[in-house]
Enzyme design. Structure first.
Site, PDB file in Angstrom:
ATOM      1  N   HIS A 346      40.859  32.128  45.673  1.00  0.00           N
ATOM      2  CA  HIS A 346      42.144  32.463  45.040  1.00  0.00           C
ATOM      3  C   HIS A 346      42.305  33.944  44.743  1.00  0.00           C
ATOM      4  O   HIS A 346      43.278  34.330  44.111  1.00  0.00           O
ATOM      5  CB  HIS A 346      42.317  31.703  43.725  1.00  0.00           C
ATOM      6  CG  HIS A 346      42.416  30.227  43.883  1.00  0.00           C
ATOM      7  ND1 HIS A 346      43.624  29.571  43.997  1.00  0.00           N
ATOM      8  CD2 HIS A 346      41.470  29.275  43.966  1.00  0.00           C
ATOM      9  CE1 HIS A 346      43.402  28.270  44.127  1.00  0.00           C
ATOM     10  NE2 HIS A 346      42.095  28.065  44.109  1.00  0.00           N
ATOM     11  N   LYS A 534      54.142  35.510  33.568  1.00  0.00           N
ATOM     12  CA  LYS A 534      52.847  35.324  34.238  1.00  0.00           C
ATOM     13  C   LYS A 534      51.784  35.958  33.358  1.00  0.00           C
ATOM     14  O   LYS A 534      52.113  36.660  32.410  1.00  0.00           O
ATOM     15  CB  LYS A 534      52.857  35.984  35.620  1.00  0.00           C
ATOM     16  CG  LYS A 534      53.395  37.424  35.606  1.00  0.00           C
ATOM     17  CD  LYS A 534      53.402  38.052  36.994  1.00  0.00           C
ATOM     18  CE  LYS A 534      54.580  37.676  37.866  1.00  0.00           C
ATOM     19  NZ  LYS A 534      54.255  36.773  38.940  1.00  0.00           N
ATOM     20  N   ARG A 535      50.501  35.703  33.664  1.00  0.00           N
ATOM     21  CA  ARG A 535      49.439  36.390  32.937  1.00  0.00           C
ATOM     22  C   ARG A 535      49.648  37.899  32.981  1.00  0.00           C
ATOM     23  O   ARG A 535      50.156  38.425  33.963  1.00  0.00           O
ATOM     24  CB  ARG A 535      48.070  36.050  33.543  1.00  0.00           C
ATOM     25  CG  ARG A 535      47.581  34.657  33.264  1.00  0.00           C
ATOM     26  CD  ARG A 535      47.375  34.380  31.790  1.00  0.00           C
ATOM     27  NE  ARG A 535      46.470  35.345  31.181  1.00  0.00           N
ATOM     28  CZ  ARG A 535      45.146  35.284  31.241  1.00  0.00           C
ATOM     29  NH1 ARG A 535      44.545  34.274  31.831  1.00  0.00           N
ATOM     30  NH2 ARG A 535      44.402  36.205  30.672  1.00  0.00           N
ATOM     31  N   LYS A 646      58.695  28.557  41.739  1.00  0.00           N
ATOM     32  CA  LYS A 646      59.396  27.819  40.672  1.00  0.00           C
ATOM     33  C   LYS A 646      60.750  28.463  40.391  1.00  0.00           C
ATOM     34  O   LYS A 646      61.748  27.773  40.149  1.00  0.00           O
ATOM     35  CB  LYS A 646      58.526  27.754  39.405  1.00  0.00           C
ATOM     36  CG  LYS A 646      57.226  26.981  39.642  1.00  0.00           C
ATOM     37  CD  LYS A 646      56.165  27.202  38.564  1.00  0.00           C
ATOM     38  CE  LYS A 646      54.798  26.736  39.085  1.00  0.00           C
ATOM     39  NZ  LYS A 646      53.677  27.131  38.216  1.00  0.00           N
TER      40      LYS A 646
HETATM   41  C1  26Q Z   1      36.217  35.600  36.874  1.00  0.00           C
HETATM   42  C2  26Q Z   1      34.927  36.031  36.611  1.00  0.00           C
HETATM   43  C3  26Q Z   1      34.059  35.217  35.969  1.00  0.00           C
HETATM   44  C4  26Q Z   1      34.493  33.962  35.579  1.00  0.00           C
HETATM   45  C5  26Q Z   1      35.789  33.533  35.826  1.00  0.00           C
HETATM   46  C6  26Q Z   1      36.655  34.350  36.477  1.00  0.00           C
HETATM   47  C7  26Q Z   1      38.014  33.872  36.793  1.00  0.00           C
HETATM   48  C8  26Q Z   1      38.602  32.776  36.167  1.00  0.00           C
HETATM   49  C9  26Q Z   1      39.877  32.360  36.512  1.00  0.00           C
HETATM   50  C10 26Q Z   1      38.736  34.529  37.753  1.00  0.00           C
HETATM   51  C11 26Q Z   1      40.012  34.104  38.091  1.00  0.00           C
HETATM   52  C12 26Q Z   1      40.587  33.005  37.475  1.00  0.00           C
HETATM   53  C13 26Q Z   1      41.927  32.538  37.827  1.00  0.00           C
HETATM   54  C14 26Q Z   1      42.538  32.968  38.904  1.00  0.00           C
HETATM   55  C15 26Q Z   1      43.903  32.582  39.261  1.00  0.00           C
HETATM   56  O1  26Q Z   1      44.628  31.927  38.525  1.00  0.00           O
HETATM   57  N1  26Q Z   1      44.322  32.973  40.470  1.00  0.00           N
HETATM   58  C16 26Q Z   1      45.637  32.696  40.963  1.00  0.00           C
HETATM   59  O2  26Q Z   1      45.585  31.495  41.709  1.00  0.00           O
HETATM   60  C17 26Q Z   1      46.890  31.093  42.085  1.00  0.00           C
HETATM   61  C18 26Q Z   1      46.776  29.753  42.771  1.00  0.00           C
HETATM   62  O3  26Q Z   1      46.190  29.896  44.024  1.00  0.00           O
HETATM   63  C19 26Q Z   1      47.535  32.136  42.984  1.00  0.00           C
HETATM   64  O4  26Q Z   1      48.860  31.743  43.231  1.00  0.00           O
HETATM   65  C20 26Q Z   1      47.534  33.498  42.310  1.00  0.00           C
HETATM   66  O5  26Q Z   1      47.999  34.481  43.213  1.00  0.00           O
HETATM   67  C21 26Q Z   1      46.126  33.822  41.846  1.00  0.00           C
HETATM   68  O6  26Q Z   1      46.130  35.038  41.113  1.00  0.00           O
END
Ligand code: 26Q
Length: 799
Positions: A346, A534-535, A646
């Protein structure tokens, strides 16, 4: 009980009294919500049992979607819709003097996720069940979901979230299916029957207790399961300090971690990951063994999908079970593992790629670490044969390097499929970020462009628009979203366009009413609602949006001849608690809002609103009320985005970069119906390879940039001196990593196009309806069909 309004009413009255032990008159909205929830659960129980029995029989291949996040939001309204009983319930309640929407509001959001990745998992569950596919979710039952955001004097304050405080009607605790998860201890080894046998001694044991949530498909008999694991003390464990043991065990399912790419890796997060993986795999294997004594054909009946690398320990854990418990040889076990597991990536952001230091992972998971070492050694040996002498290449690909385990490498090596989430993202993975792996395993790489549940984000979130569409083209789109294309001719139908405009206006009024309570003034519902929700992250560039608003403010103040169509800029975003830059941007939005909303010269032209505590349930109100969707990430950085979809399906027009799924939206609607701007992904990546661009030159040569950037540090905003210096420095001193200044001029031009086009209301509505007509492709039904056909090879249940 839902067969007619009358029988529903009778049943509901009786059940409220029986379940709550009070007269109907005295029952609270919460009582009524819980009663209705229990009635729905009972109503679906026969179908749930049937689906469960089918999956237990292992005749159909089953998919298990392992995810550290599931952002479900509320379930009651969606469940009633999917069961086709919402109208009966609504009318029955009205006759009892109760408003169904009030009851729905009593439900707490299940917010077990940060953002896109977690919400995608929830949309996938809806599509799996709605397509009658045998696919289930597995996650963690965090006691506290994503934090609740409060804004105090413009600053974000985090409060613990309490979604379980009234209990949770949708879950069933299945303590009889609990499993044990082991941490630490020592690995013992002995010769046994000509092979080495491994086991663990003195491990810390905890119990993983499943809490199962029914996932009800839209107008089908399929009821799949989301299984959330709760960490609890185990009676097998002998520990002198029982309180400490209890506390440490419960901590594992205590909180969801923020997506904190800036936080250092936490050992507790690693524990959570292994807890999820080990409990899930044990329960999947147990179920399989009900009907199959041997696991040699496991991969023909079970697909395990890992949502990003967070559950990548599924690779060594499945190996452990097959080797140590099922007594397979390494080669047999590896064959089964690699043919069972598939992986979605992702992100390409380097800081988000998970790595675990050996000195953390080895003591916590000694046997798992041994297996990872063995995987690494065999993989590197195999690479050595393929690329003799190419040490550098092999080191780059290794699973363990420089004292760390690289989770993405483990996931790629241990799976048969690796997919990105939008075309451009998959291309970047293949051609750049994972190019070395692509050379080794070209057959593993593929794309699955993300999608959203159109039933939640249109049917449920925007009933009047859904009805209008159904009146125009029938209701086929609910099961066959791509038939929304039938709406295309209605982009020239005056009556349809007028109805669309009326509905949009009503939704904007409702949002304005909702905002009034928190912002203290009435937002003009005839202004352009320009929304970025968004975040909060530097790469998503909320800052670009803010700088543009500051630029508009300056022009309005300085040039009395400059006029714009009123525009309301709406933000919603949570910042990770330790991500200081992101929190500064939230403060900046508030400072800008404060200045503009109180300035009699400009406040009739622009308003700025920050919506506190953005989450699924508020998102459902925001998308239907939006005119403009801000999707302005630095190109190449947003893997896909799903908020963009959305907005689109609710008839908002996108202002966006050539990034993620925006590109595929553009391909469908054409350049007239989307406002694109800025650098292309290749340009961004090429600059980044050369160490960036010279942001200072843009600052020096563009007076608009200079003025707004200077306002970050020259006392333009009263209050804490130097407060926004880190933001200024990110742009000028640190060379603007995300190309905010580079894209600034181009963003202004795109905004000016919006200003011009919005004046022609009819043309705007035509573009909006064209967007809706092409949004069907971005339904998660399409995405899930592709996963089912190309990756998992699963077939629908035949009811
Ligand atoms: C990073 C380092 C260590 C532990 C956890 C993490 C971590 C946790 C959650 C890194 C990333 C996330 C979440 C990522 C996320 O939400 N990505 C999004 O995924 C969506 C679905 O595929 C995409 O549409 C977005 O573009 C993407 O940013």
């Amino acid at each position: 009980m839902f067969s007619s309004k009358e029988s529903f009413k009778q049943c509901f009255l009786k059940r409220v009294e029986r379940l709550c032990g009070k007269s109907f008159r005295d029952s609270s909205t919460l009582d009524q919500y819980q009663t209705l929830g229990i009635m729905v659960r009972e109503h679906i129980s026969a179908n749930w049992i049937e689906t469960n029995e089918r999956s237990r029989s292992n005749q159909n291949k089953q998919t298990y979607y392992l995810s550290i996040e599931f952002l479900l939001g509320r379930l009651l309204g969606q469940n009633l819709l999917n069961l086709g009983v919402r109208e009966i319930v609504k009318e029955g309640l009205t006759e009892l003097g109760i408003c169904l929407e009030d009851i729905e509001e009593a439900e707490m959001d299940a917010g077990l996720g940060n953002g896109g990745l977690g919400r995608l998992a929830a949309c996938f569950l809806d599509s799996l069940a709605s397509l009658d596919l045998p696919g289930h979710g597995m996650g963690i039952r965090y006691k506290h979901g994503f934090f609740e955001q409060k804004i105090v004097d413009g600053h974000q304050v985090e409060l613990p979230e309490q979604w379980l405080k009234h209990g949770y009607v949708w879950e069933i605790r299945n303590a009889d299916q609990a499993v044990c998860v082991r941490f630490g201890g020592r690995v013992k080894m002995a010769q046994e029957g000509g092979r080495l046998r491994f086991w663990q001694e003195d491990a810390e044991v905890m119990t993983a207790v499943p809490h199962d949530i029914p996932i009800i498909g839209y107008e089908t008999k399929t009821v799949n399961t989301l299984r959330l694991w709760n960490a609890e003390p185990c009676s097998l464990h002998h520990e002198p300090n029982i309180l400490k043991y209890k506390r440490e065990t419960e901590a594992v399912s205590e909180c969801l971690y923020p997506d904190d790419t800036h936080d250092e890796g936490k050992i507790l997060r690693l524990k959570q990951q292994y807890f999820l993986v080990s409990a899930s795999l044990q329960s999947i294997v147990k179920r399989y063994k009900n009907t199959h004594p041997s696991l040699h054909d496991f991969h023909q009946k079970v697909a395990i999908h890992i949502n990003d690398t967070h559950p990548a320990l599924a690779v060594p854990e499945l190996m452990r079970i097959l080797l140590d418990e099922e007594k397979m040889t390494w080669d047999e076990a590896w064959h089964v593992t690699v043919h069972t597991i598939s992986y979605t990536n992702h992100t390409t952001l380097a800081e988000a790629l998970e790595k675990w230091r050996i000195d953390l992972i080895k003591p916590l998971l000694p046997r798992i670490y041994m297996i990872i070492e063995e995987i690494n050694e065999r993989f590197c040996g195999w690479l050595w044969e393929k690329y003799p002498g190419e040490w550098e290449r092999i080191e780059k690909l290794a699973v363990i390097a420089h004292g760390e385990v690289k989770m993405a490498h483990l996931a790629i090596v241990g799976s048969y499929s690796v997919n990105g989430v939008a075309n451009i993202h998959s291309t970047i993975l293949k051609e750049r970020e994972m190019n070395d792996f692509y050379s080794v395993f070209p057959f593993k790489f593929n794309n699955k462009t993300n999608g959203i549940s159109h039933r939640r984000w249109l049917l449920k979130a925007n009933p009047p628009l859904a009805n209008l569409i159904t009146e125009a083209i029938g209701d086929r789109w609910l099961k066959d979203p791509e038939s929304l294309l039938d709406l295309r001719p209605f982009a020239n139908d005056s009556a349809f366009l007028e109805s669309f405009q009326r509905i949009k206006r009503e939704r904007k009024q409702l949002l304005a009413d909702m905002m009034k309570g928190s912002v203290g003034f009435a937002v003009n519902p005839d202004s352009i609602f320009d929304v970025q929700v968004k975040r909060l992250h530097a790469y998503k560039r909320q800052l670009l949006n803010v700088l543009h608003i500051m630029y508009l403010y300056n022009r309005l103040k300085e040039d009395k001849g400059f006029a714009i169509y009123p525009q309301t800029f709406i933000f919603g975003a949570k910042a990770s608690p330790t991500y200081h830059y992101a929190k500064k941007v939230i403060k900046l939005i508030h400072s800008v809002a404060d200045k503009i909303n109180h300035d009699p010269d400009v406040r009739h032209s622009i308003n700025v609103i920050f919506l506190e505590n953005y989450r699924v349930s508020t998102a459902e109100r925001i998308f239907p009320a939006s005119d403009v969707s801000e999707q302005i990430s630095a190109a190449s950085k947003e893997a896909s985005g799903t908020g963009n979809m959305k907005f689109m399906i609710n008839g908002a027009l996108t202002i966006g970069t050539h990034d993620g799924a925006n590109i595929e939206m553009l391909e469908r609607v054409g350049t007239e119906c989307i406002y694109t701007f800025g650098l292309k992904a290749d340009e961004v990546l090429d600059y980044a390879e050369k160490g960036g661009y010279l942001s200072r030159e843009y600052y020096q040569h563009d007076a608009r940039i200079r003025q707004t950037a200077d306002q970050l540090i020259n006392g333009f905003f009263e209050g804490e001196a130097g407060e926004f210096e880190p933001i200024y420095d990110s742009l000028i001193a640190y060379n603007d990593e995300y190309f905010v200044l580079k894209d600034f001029a181009s963003y202004i031009v795109a905004q000016e196009r919006i200003q011009k086009d919005y004046l022609n209301k009819r043309l705007w509505a035509e573009k909006a309806v064209t967007n809706i007509a092409h949004a069907g492709y971005f339904s998660s039904d399409r995405t899930i069909r592709e996963y089912a056909d190309d990756i998992w090879e699963i077939k629908p249940y035949q009811h």
